[in-house]
Design a protein around this motif. Structure first.
Motif, PDB file in Angstrom:
ATOM      1  N   VAL A   1      48.519  38.070  45.348  1.00 47.15           N
ATOM      2  CA  VAL A   1      47.517  37.711  44.353  1.00 47.15           C
ATOM      3  C   VAL A   1      46.107  37.608  44.885  1.00 47.15           C
ATOM      4  N   THR A   2      45.399  38.548  44.440  1.00 50.58           N
ATOM      5  CA  THR A   2      43.972  38.649  44.772  1.00 50.58           C
ATOM      6  C   THR A   2      42.963  37.745  44.119  1.00 50.58           C
ATOM      7  N   LEU A   3      41.856  37.409  44.590  1.00 50.08           N
ATOM      8  CA  LEU A   3      40.870  36.415  43.914  1.00 50.08           C
ATOM      9  C   LEU A   3      40.287  37.197  42.741  1.00 50.08           C
ATOM     10  N   LYS A   4      40.482  38.453  42.818  1.00 55.07           N
ATOM     11  CA  LYS A   4      39.902  39.372  41.398  1.00 55.07           C
ATOM     12  C   LYS A   4      41.096  39.174  40.337  1.00 55.07           C
TER      13      LYS A   4
ATOM     14  N   VAL B   1      43.087  36.652  40.005  1.00 60.46           N
ATOM     15  CA  VAL B   1      42.905  35.235  39.493  1.00 60.46           C
ATOM     16  C   VAL B   1      41.669  35.070  38.485  1.00 60.46           C
ATOM     17  N   TYR B   2      40.632  35.859  39.023  1.00 60.00           N
ATOM     18  CA  TYR B   2      39.354  35.824  37.943  1.00 60.00           C
ATOM     19  C   TYR B   2      39.752  36.644  36.690  1.00 60.00           C
ATOM     20  N   VAL B   3      40.139  37.643  36.851  1.00 65.32           N
ATOM     21  CA  VAL B   3      40.424  38.245  35.575  1.00 65.32           C
ATOM     22  C   VAL B   3      41.378  37.508  34.489  1.00 65.32           C
ATOM     23  N   GLU B   4      42.301  36.920  34.979  1.00 64.93           N
ATOM     24  CA  GLU B   4      43.055  36.074  34.137  1.00 64.93           C
ATOM     25  C   GLU B   4      42.443  34.813  33.836  1.00 64.93           C
TER      26      GLU B   4
END
Length: 63
Positions: free
Chosen positions: A12-15, A17-20
Motif C-alpha cells: 500500500v503506497t501513500l498515494k 491511501v490518499y486516493v481512498e
C-alpha cells in the motif's frame, strides 16, 4: 543472485491511501450537505409552528 520468494500480501503506497481518503471524503461531504439541508428545512418548519402558536396565543389573550 537469487530473488527472495514472494511474500503473501500486497503493498500500500501513500498515494493509494490518499486516493481512498479523498473518495471517502467526497462521499461524506455529499451526505453532510444533505443532512445540513434537512436540518435547515426542519428549523424552517419549527419557526413557522412557533410563529403560529404565538399568533394563536396573542389572539386568545387579546380577543
Amino acid at each position: 543472485m537469487t530473488t527472495p520468494p514472494e511474500e503473501p500480501g500486497f503493498r500500500v503506497t501513500l498515494k493509494d491511501v490518499y486516493v481512498e481518503v479523498q473518495g471517502i471524503k467526497s462521499i461524506l461531504d455529499e451526505r453532510l450537505r444533505k443532512i445540513e439541508q434537512q436540518v435547515a428545512a426542519q428549523w424552517v418548519v419549527v419557526g413557522i409552528v412557533i410563529v403560529a402558536l404565538g399568533g394563536i396565543t396573542v389572539k386568545a389573550f387579546t380577543g
